[in-house]
Write a protein that holds these residues in place. Structure first.
Motif, PDB file in Angstrom:
ATOM      1  N   CYS A   4       2.784  -2.019  -7.641  1.00  0.00           N
ATOM      2  CA  CYS A   4       1.302  -1.637  -7.691  1.00  0.00           C
ATOM      3  C   CYS A   4       0.627  -2.356  -8.726  1.00  0.00           C
ATOM      4  CB  CYS A   4       0.990  -0.126  -7.604  1.00  0.00           C
ATOM      5  SG  CYS A   4       1.348   0.588  -6.071  1.00  0.00           S
ATOM      6  N   GLY A   5       1.398  -2.839  -9.641  1.00  0.00           N
ATOM      7  CA  GLY A   5       0.820  -3.772 -10.797  1.00  0.00           C
ATOM      8  C   GLY A   5       0.168  -2.988 -11.774  1.00  0.00           C
ATOM      9  N   PHE A   6       0.484  -1.660 -11.822  1.00  0.00           N
ATOM     10  CA  PHE A   6       0.067  -0.723 -12.787  1.00  0.00           C
ATOM     11  C   PHE A   6       0.634  -0.893 -14.256  1.00  0.00           C
ATOM     12  CE2 PHE A   6      -0.285   2.661  -9.335  1.00  0.00           C
ATOM     13  CZ  PHE A   6      -1.809   2.374  -9.057  1.00  0.00           C
ATOM     14  N   SER A   7      -0.035  -0.681 -15.420  1.00  0.00           N
ATOM     15  CA  SER A   7       0.718  -0.547 -16.818  1.00  0.00           C
ATOM     16  C   SER A   7       1.761   0.666 -16.515  1.00  0.00           C
ATOM     17  CB  SER A   7      -0.272  -0.434 -17.808  1.00  0.00           C
ATOM     18  OG  SER A   7      -0.769   0.830 -17.736  1.00  0.00           O
ATOM     19  N   LEU A  66       7.612   7.525  -3.697  1.00  0.00           N
ATOM     20  CA  LEU A  66       7.957   6.180  -4.099  1.00  0.00           C
ATOM     21  C   LEU A  66       8.995   5.642  -3.023  1.00  0.00           C
ATOM     22  CD1 LEU A  66       8.251   6.736  -7.966  1.00  0.00           C
ATOM     23  CD2 LEU A  66       6.387   5.523  -6.600  1.00  0.00           C
ATOM     24  N   GLU A  67       9.979   6.383  -2.453  1.00  0.00           N
ATOM     25  CA  GLU A  67      10.664   5.819  -1.527  1.00  0.00           C
ATOM     26  C   GLU A  67       9.839   5.582  -0.289  1.00  0.00           C
ATOM     27  OE1 GLU A  67      13.582   8.947  -0.910  1.00  0.00           O
ATOM     28  OE2 GLU A  67      14.708   8.437  -2.680  1.00  0.00           O
ATOM     29  N   VAL A  68       8.996   6.406   0.153  1.00  0.00           N
ATOM     30  CA  VAL A  68       7.958   5.881   1.233  1.00  0.00           C
ATOM     31  C   VAL A  68       7.260   4.593   0.795  1.00  0.00           C
ATOM     32  CG1 VAL A  68       5.822   6.842   2.465  1.00  0.00           C
ATOM     33  CG2 VAL A  68       7.873   8.179   1.941  1.00  0.00           C
ATOM     34  N   LEU A  69       6.708   4.655  -0.326  1.00  0.00           N
ATOM     35  CA  LEU A  69       6.101   3.359  -0.759  1.00  0.00           C
ATOM     36  C   LEU A  69       6.834   2.084  -0.614  1.00  0.00           C
ATOM     37  CD1 LEU A  69       3.503   1.920  -1.750  1.00  0.00           C
ATOM     38  CD2 LEU A  69       4.486   2.369  -4.333  1.00  0.00           C
ATOM     39  N   GLU A  70       8.266   2.298  -1.311  1.00  0.00           N
ATOM     40  CA  GLU A  70       9.040   1.072  -1.283  1.00  0.00           C
ATOM     41  C   GLU A  70       9.328   0.801   0.247  1.00  0.00           C
ATOM     42  OE1 GLU A  70      11.875   0.741  -4.859  1.00  0.00           O
ATOM     43  OE2 GLU A  70      12.112   2.720  -4.121  1.00  0.00           O
ATOM     44  N   GLU A  71       9.483   1.736   1.100  1.00  0.00           N
ATOM     45  CA  GLU A  71       9.975   1.299   2.771  1.00  0.00           C
ATOM     46  C   GLU A  71       8.713   0.541   3.365  1.00  0.00           C
ATOM     47  OE1 GLU A  71      10.774   5.187   3.996  1.00  0.00           O
ATOM     48  OE2 GLU A  71      12.750   5.298   3.062  1.00  0.00           O
ATOM     49  N   THR A  72       7.552   0.904   2.783  1.00  0.00           N
ATOM     50  CA  THR A  72       6.172   0.344   3.480  1.00  0.00           C
ATOM     51  C   THR A  72       5.479  -0.596   2.756  1.00  0.00           C
ATOM     52  OG1 THR A  72       4.835   2.197   2.613  1.00  0.00           O
ATOM     53  CG2 THR A  72       6.101   2.665   4.746  1.00  0.00           C
ATOM     54  N   ALA A  73       6.098  -0.969   1.420  1.00  0.00           N
ATOM     55  CA  ALA A  73       5.346  -1.847   0.657  1.00  0.00           C
ATOM     56  C   ALA A  73       5.383  -3.241   1.137  1.00  0.00           C
ATOM     57  CB  ALA A  73       5.889  -1.737  -0.980  1.00  0.00           C
ATOM     58  N   SER A  74       4.449  -3.939   0.787  1.00  0.00           N
ATOM     59  CA  SER A  74       4.286  -5.598   0.965  1.00  0.00           C
ATOM     60  C   SER A  74       4.936  -6.223  -0.173  1.00  0.00           C
ATOM     61  CB  SER A  74       2.720  -6.004   1.258  1.00  0.00           C
ATOM     62  OG  SER A  74       2.930  -7.322   1.381  1.00  0.00           O
ATOM     63  N   LEU A  75       5.751  -7.240   0.249  1.00  0.00           N
ATOM     64  CA  LEU A  75       6.464  -7.916  -1.029  1.00  0.00           C
ATOM     65  C   LEU A  75       5.724  -9.282  -1.208  1.00  0.00           C
ATOM     66  CD1 LEU A  75       9.934  -7.011  -0.428  1.00  0.00           C
ATOM     67  CD2 LEU A  75       8.535  -5.923  -1.947  1.00  0.00           C
ATOM     68  N   ALA A  76       4.806  -9.454  -0.590  1.00  0.00           N
ATOM     69  CA  ALA A  76       3.861 -10.696  -0.860  1.00  0.00           C
ATOM     70  C   ALA A  76       3.423 -10.922  -2.315  1.00  0.00           C
ATOM     71  CB  ALA A  76       2.778 -10.960   0.125  1.00  0.00           C
ATOM     72  N   ALA A 117      -3.000  -5.021  -4.156  1.00  0.00           N
ATOM     73  CA  ALA A 117      -3.942  -4.180  -3.817  1.00  0.00           C
ATOM     74  C   ALA A 117      -3.732  -3.361  -2.560  1.00  0.00           C
ATOM     75  CB  ALA A 117      -5.365  -5.145  -3.327  1.00  0.00           C
ATOM     76  N   ASP A 118      -3.025  -4.228  -1.621  1.00  0.00           N
ATOM     77  CA  ASP A 118      -2.362  -3.306  -0.350  1.00  0.00           C
ATOM     78  C   ASP A 118      -1.452  -2.250  -0.756  1.00  0.00           C
ATOM     79  OD1 ASP A 118      -3.886  -4.720   1.411  1.00  0.00           O
ATOM     80  OD2 ASP A 118      -2.112  -6.253   1.717  1.00  0.00           O
ATOM     81  N   ASN A 119      -0.717  -2.436  -1.692  1.00  0.00           N
ATOM     82  CA  ASN A 119       0.444  -1.349  -2.293  1.00  0.00           C
ATOM     83  C   ASN A 119      -0.289  -0.303  -2.995  1.00  0.00           C
ATOM     84  OD1 ASN A 119       2.623  -2.955  -1.087  1.00  0.00           O
ATOM     85  ND2 ASN A 119       3.082  -4.077  -3.066  1.00  0.00           N
ATOM     86  N   ARG A 120      -1.439  -0.586  -3.805  1.00  0.00           N
ATOM     87  CA  ARG A 120      -2.129   0.592  -4.458  1.00  0.00           C
ATOM     88  C   ARG A 120      -2.784   1.095  -3.248  1.00  0.00           C
ATOM     89  NH1 ARG A 120      -5.011  -1.822  -9.894  1.00  0.00           N
ATOM     90  NH2 ARG A 120      -3.056  -2.491 -10.844  1.00  0.00           N
ATOM     91  N   ARG A 121      -3.415   0.860  -2.413  1.00  0.00           N
ATOM     92  CA  ARG A 121      -3.969   1.267  -1.243  1.00  0.00           C
ATOM     93  C   ARG A 121      -2.985   2.312  -0.606  1.00  0.00           C
ATOM     94  NH1 ARG A 121      -3.375   0.611   3.859  1.00  0.00           N
ATOM     95  NH2 ARG A 121      -2.780  -1.515   3.698  1.00  0.00           N
ATOM     96  N   ARG A 122      -1.885   1.719  -0.472  1.00  0.00           N
ATOM     97  CA  ARG A 122      -0.724   2.596   0.475  1.00  0.00           C
ATOM     98  C   ARG A 122      -0.250   3.774  -0.266  1.00  0.00           C
ATOM     99  NH1 ARG A 122       0.938   5.090   4.004  1.00  0.00           N
ATOM    100  NH2 ARG A 122       2.991   5.208   4.414  1.00  0.00           N
ATOM    101  N   TRP A 123      -0.152   3.540  -1.704  1.00  0.00           N
ATOM    102  CA  TRP A 123       0.112   4.531  -2.578  1.00  0.00           C
ATOM    103  C   TRP A 123      -0.851   5.727  -2.548  1.00  0.00           C
ATOM    104  CZ3 TRP A 123       3.863   7.193  -4.933  1.00  0.00           C
ATOM    105  CH2 TRP A 123       3.598   7.930  -6.038  1.00  0.00           C
ATOM    106  N   ARG A 124      -2.227   5.416  -2.493  1.00  0.00           N
ATOM    107  CA  ARG A 124      -3.263   6.264  -2.560  1.00  0.00           C
ATOM    108  C   ARG A 124      -2.964   7.116  -1.003  1.00  0.00           C
ATOM    109  NH1 ARG A 124      -6.129   2.163  -4.733  1.00  0.00           N
ATOM    110  NH2 ARG A 124      -7.144   1.657  -2.771  1.00  0.00           N
TER     111      ARG A 124
END
Length: 86
Positions: free
Chosen positions: A20-23, A49-59, A64-71
């Motif tokens: 997600c690019g968070f600090s 976080l496992e759900v996020l990792e399973e569905t995260a984009s690695l591009a 931004a997409d991963n932050r949206r998915r986390w929310r």
């Protein structure tokens, strides 16, 4: 807290930083807020976080997409908590 618990938290922080690019500070704040809101410990946060990792984009431009998915994951956990409380 045991060393194992600290490692889990550090891994969770690293996941949010990486996907997600968070600090690191923002990532810890996200995890703390999740834990307080859910009145839950490490396992639900780690599972989210496992759900996020399973569905995260690695591009390269996926932050931004991963932050949206986390929310979305956090919102869905809020809905589960509300349903359980009813």
């Amino acid at each position: 807290m045991s060393d194992a618990q600290y490692r889990i938290i550090d891994d969770d922080v690293s996941t949010l930083v990486r996907l997600c690019g968070f600090s690191p500070e923002h990532a810890r704040a996200q995890l703390t807020a999740f834990s307080h809101r859910e009145k839950a410990g490490l396992i639900p946060a780690t599972r989210a976080l496992e759900v996020l990792e399973e569905t995260a984009s690695l591009a390269r431009d996926a932050v931004a997409d991963n932050r949206r998915r986390w929310r979305e994951i956090l919102r869905s956990s809020e809905n589960r908590s509300d349903a359980l409380a009813a």
